[in-house]
Write a protein that holds these residues in place. Sequence first.
Motif, PDB file in Angstrom:
ATOM      1  N   PRO B 276       0.811  -1.231   0.000  1.00  0.00           N
ATOM      2  CA  PRO B 276       0.000   0.000   0.000  1.00  0.00           C
ATOM      3  C   PRO B 276       0.841   1.276   0.000  1.00  0.00           C
ATOM      4  CG  PRO B 276      -0.737  -1.525   1.699  1.00  0.00           C
ATOM      5  CD  PRO B 276       0.555  -2.056   1.176  1.00  0.00           C
ATOM      6  N   ARG B 307     -15.073  -4.679   3.412  1.00  0.00           N
ATOM      7  CA  ARG B 307     -13.786  -4.251   2.842  1.00  0.00           C
ATOM      8  C   ARG B 307     -12.734  -5.354   2.917  1.00  0.00           C
ATOM      9  NH1 ARG B 307     -16.797  -0.618   5.063  1.00  0.00           N
ATOM     10  NH2 ARG B 307     -17.000   1.496   4.221  1.00  0.00           N
ATOM     11  N   GLN B 308     -12.746  -6.076   4.028  1.00  0.00           N
ATOM     12  CA  GLN B 308     -11.734  -7.128   4.194  1.00  0.00           C
ATOM     13  C   GLN B 308     -11.887  -8.200   3.113  1.00  0.00           C
ATOM     14  OE1 GLN B 308      -9.277  -6.745   6.642  1.00  0.00           O
ATOM     15  NE2 GLN B 308      -8.347  -8.296   5.323  1.00  0.00           N
ATOM     16  N   VAL B 311     -10.272  -6.892  -0.020  1.00  0.00           N
ATOM     17  CA  VAL B 311      -8.805  -6.928   0.126  1.00  0.00           C
ATOM     18  C   VAL B 311      -8.299  -8.374  -0.011  1.00  0.00           C
ATOM     19  CG1 VAL B 311      -6.974  -6.698   1.866  1.00  0.00           C
ATOM     20  CG2 VAL B 311      -8.566  -4.814   1.474  1.00  0.00           C
ATOM     21  N   TYR B 315      -7.010  -8.619  -3.718  1.00  0.00           N
ATOM     22  CA  TYR B 315      -5.607  -8.190  -3.519  1.00  0.00           C
ATOM     23  C   TYR B 315      -4.786  -9.220  -2.742  1.00  0.00           C
ATOM     24  CZ  TYR B 315      -7.027  -3.706  -5.375  1.00  0.00           C
ATOM     25  OH  TYR B 315      -7.490  -2.719  -6.211  1.00  0.00           O
ATOM     26  N   ALA B 319      -3.342  -5.506   0.270  1.00  0.00           N
ATOM     27  CA  ALA B 319      -3.789  -4.127   0.513  1.00  0.00           C
ATOM     28  C   ALA B 319      -4.290  -4.119   1.951  1.00  0.00           C
ATOM     29  CB  ALA B 319      -4.885  -3.739  -0.463  1.00  0.00           C
ATOM     30  N   THR B 320      -4.762  -2.984   2.435  1.00  0.00           N
ATOM     31  CA  THR B 320      -5.271  -2.952   3.811  1.00  0.00           C
ATOM     32  C   THR B 320      -6.603  -2.219   3.864  1.00  0.00           C
ATOM     33  OG1 THR B 320      -4.016  -0.940   4.199  1.00  0.00           O
ATOM     34  CG2 THR B 320      -2.999  -2.990   4.937  1.00  0.00           C
ATOM     35  N   VAL B 321      -7.336  -2.488   4.952  1.00  0.00           N
ATOM     36  CA  VAL B 321      -8.593  -1.767   5.170  1.00  0.00           C
ATOM     37  C   VAL B 321      -8.262  -0.525   5.995  1.00  0.00           C
ATOM     38  CG1 VAL B 321     -10.875  -1.868   6.235  1.00  0.00           C
ATOM     39  CG2 VAL B 321      -9.946  -3.885   5.089  1.00  0.00           C
ATOM     40  N   THR B 377     -13.954  -4.724  -8.649  1.00  0.00           N
ATOM     41  CA  THR B 377     -14.351  -4.170  -7.348  1.00  0.00           C
ATOM     42  C   THR B 377     -15.791  -3.670  -7.412  1.00  0.00           C
ATOM     43  OG1 THR B 377     -12.063  -3.462  -7.061  1.00  0.00           O
ATOM     44  CG2 THR B 377     -13.675  -2.518  -5.546  1.00  0.00           C
ATOM     45  N   SER B 492     -14.930   4.885   2.070  1.00  0.00           N
ATOM     46  CA  SER B 492     -13.561   4.374   1.892  1.00  0.00           C
ATOM     47  C   SER B 492     -13.620   2.879   1.612  1.00  0.00           C
ATOM     48  CB  SER B 492     -12.729   4.644   3.146  1.00  0.00           C
ATOM     49  OG  SER B 492     -13.250   3.913   4.232  1.00  0.00           O
ATOM     50  N   HIS B 494     -10.320   0.665   0.383  1.00  0.00           N
ATOM     51  CA  HIS B 494      -9.069   0.018   0.798  1.00  0.00           C
ATOM     52  C   HIS B 494      -7.907   0.915   0.425  1.00  0.00           C
ATOM     53  CE1 HIS B 494      -8.242  -0.941  -3.423  1.00  0.00           C
ATOM     54  NE2 HIS B 494      -9.509  -1.286  -3.517  1.00  0.00           N
ATOM     55  N   THR B 495      -6.746   0.642   1.013  1.00  0.00           N
ATOM     56  CA  THR B 495      -5.563   1.397   0.595  1.00  0.00           C
ATOM     57  C   THR B 495      -5.138   0.874  -0.771  1.00  0.00           C
ATOM     58  OG1 THR B 495      -4.171  -0.188   1.741  1.00  0.00           O
ATOM     59  CG2 THR B 495      -4.682   1.847   2.924  1.00  0.00           C
TER      60      THR B 495
END
Lengths: 315, 526
Positions: B276, B307-308, B311, B315, B319-321, B377, B492, B494-495
């Motif tokens: 990220p 979101r998780q 990710v 990904y 990536a991160t939440v 996504t 938002s 994810h990163t």
Amino acid sequence: MTGRFVIQKLFRALLTIWIIVTFVFIVMRMSGDSVLMIFGPDVDPNAMETLRKEWGLDKPIWQQYLYYIGNIFQGDLGKSYLDGRAAFDVVMERLPKTLSLMGVTAIFTFLIGIPAGIFSALHHNTRTDRATMTLAVMGLSIPNFFLGVLLILLFSVTWQLLPSAGSESALHFIMPVITMATAEASVFARFTRSAMLEVLNQPYIRTALAKGVPWKTVVREHAFPNAAIPTVTIAGFFVGSLVVGGVVTENVFAWPGVGRLLVSAVANRDLAVVQMAVFLIAFSMVAANLVVDFTYGWLDPRVRDLRAENSGEGT
Amino acid sequence: MKTKLITPMALIGMFFFTLLFGTVLPTNADADSHRDFKVAVQKLPAVLEPMRVNSNVHMRILFNVGESLLKIDYKNGFKIIPSLARSWKRLDDRTIEFKLRKGVKFHNGEEMTAEDVAFSFGEERFFHKKRGWILAQMYLGHLNKPEVINRYTVRISAKRTDFLLEKRMASYMSEIISKKAFLAAKDWETWSRNIVCTGPYKLVEIKTGDYIKLEAFTGYWGKRAPVDSILFKSIPEVAARIAGLKTGEYHIATDIPPDQLKNIDSYRGTSTVGGPIPNIRAVQIDTTNKVLGNKEIRQALAMAVDRQLIVDSLYYGRATVPNGFQVKMSGNMWIEDFKGLSYNPKKAKALIRKAGYKGELIHYRVQPNYYTLEVATAEILVEMWKAVGLNVKMEIVDNWSQVLKNDESRHLVNMSHTAFYMDPEGLLWRRMGPKSPFRFPNIYGGKEPFCYVPAAFDEWGQQMLTTTSKQKRRQAVREMLKIVDSEAFQISLHTMPIFYGIRDEVNWTPYPSEFMDLMAGNLSFK
């Protein structure tokens, strides 16, 4: 070829180019904002306004068009929004690469397509004929992008024989040329075969053979020159087809030519560069067809006589 | 009937083949020599002048060529460390005095002095309304003209309290250029393609859309560059980039999509690195229409997103939440206990019922993969929204003009937000504050902006901008984050990660940034 015929053809050619350029001018401006396309939505609103004014995009399209035409007459074809250079220079810098790729592709297209067509015609209705035509249909059916990626997978990744992308050496030509020439040669093979078959069934071929002219001479001096006439006709389309194929192939193989430039310029709405590239492509296609038109009359006396009759100068 | 007509044709063909391809092969041998480093990139900038561009593909290359007074130590907690300035001192909440390093040479051999620093932020470059000002104003627009104290001392001040002034002087657009070289250039555009700075690499050539070539600068004041030259080669097709990496034509291939990571990792001689960067993928909501004007519906949209799952599935966990609209790299401005609107389908359904939603159509504009895995996504999001009872329809459009066009069907659009300076000011304030493009009426057509933000957000924002107290600043950031969640005008996701394919013989560590550091200390060979 009469003077009137030439003027008429030139006028039509210019009209075609003008229509294409005007159409692209309008469509490009109506389908996206260059500032947003280049800088994305992460740009400050004040910067957006300033750039729109700077590039004249705040004015109505008709006014932008008049400026554009006016500037053309003063030799100014606009500047690239991306790097500020004259659009003419940006496009011309790429032209040699495209011409070299098209040139080599054309050589291989002719060297493979025409002999394959003749060979097939001379072996009409044999296994060889059917195999050749099957290959031609396959070559024509495979999309450029698919064949390109397949070649990269085989020759670069699996066997590591060829560079995957770029244009630095002669080796870099191999895969793009195969990608483009496969479809083009297939078209020529099919056309040449049909034309040869038609000519080989004509009475004058039988007459020549009956007179004892050797078969090879009949093919070389009687059949092929006559079969070449319809083949010349498709040469005009061939230029267009090379340009279209080049756009895809140049992108797959990162070939730094006009086709790749056009794709990125359209994506960025780098308007002056798009206009210049489209002008160049339209010009080359129209010029190729013009040459074919003129050559056709020169190659085929019947056409020449017909044109003379139509213009009132014939006997 | 048989003929040997084909024979001469074949001979001609062989002649041309030999003529064209009979040269010595292969070209990928270059990769054996590490002295000429090659990077396959998806896209190249057309110019390198930092105030003439504003893009991640530009940042990737620029910092190897141009340096600022200070720099960010990416390997040591993003601390600000000296660069062209050997030391600096805060004179007040808006002024810093810099003592310049002596003997620093530009790529043209001239010595860098305070005059060059003043010129870099002066009338002819930064403050020129048709040059640097256009794009750099959003980063440095509140600065005064620098004050030269002596040959090696310069003061830079802001018109208001600036908590981030040091970070600004260490970041994008603050690169110091050669005054003499700038004035010698034919015009702004020519200069932009031929910048002269102080970095370990000097610009050799920009072949627009094809390559950018850098060369090690022998007069560099710091450690000499680890390679003689770097070629950034534009290879738009991902398959060709990966192929070039595998064959050894390139040492690094950038912008690797997540679904290709396994492919590269499992190939002998290559692997992947990256993760990220301070950028958050989001969905922007137009709050000016009837359905999405209801904040309960907007909150439901945010709470329906797992979101998780995105990710993990798209990904592969790389990536991160994010905790709301903040990035961890913000250091002491990272509000760790603020979690943001999390996945809660039950609550989302309850909110929808409470809002009296009757299945009205919500349009969702998506571009064909402008962002990494954008379509995939979006497809997942539509299903997640459907699962809680929201009727969202994905519409593929071609470009940003069509995405942002202000008409009755502009409801949801994809967006990403970079945290400039790795600070809330560079994300929350820049992207949601009063100067954000989403709050301007008219710029995308129509009469209304994208969204209306409560006045409290701007008030807390002012506190964040003007205070020098860390505690007060953190408090302001927390309140702003709360308002964003409560109003839910942005969701938002994810990163955003950046992945690279890399040859095994290369030692290189990517930073959580677009910047590729190819300098001594971060690039070597096994």
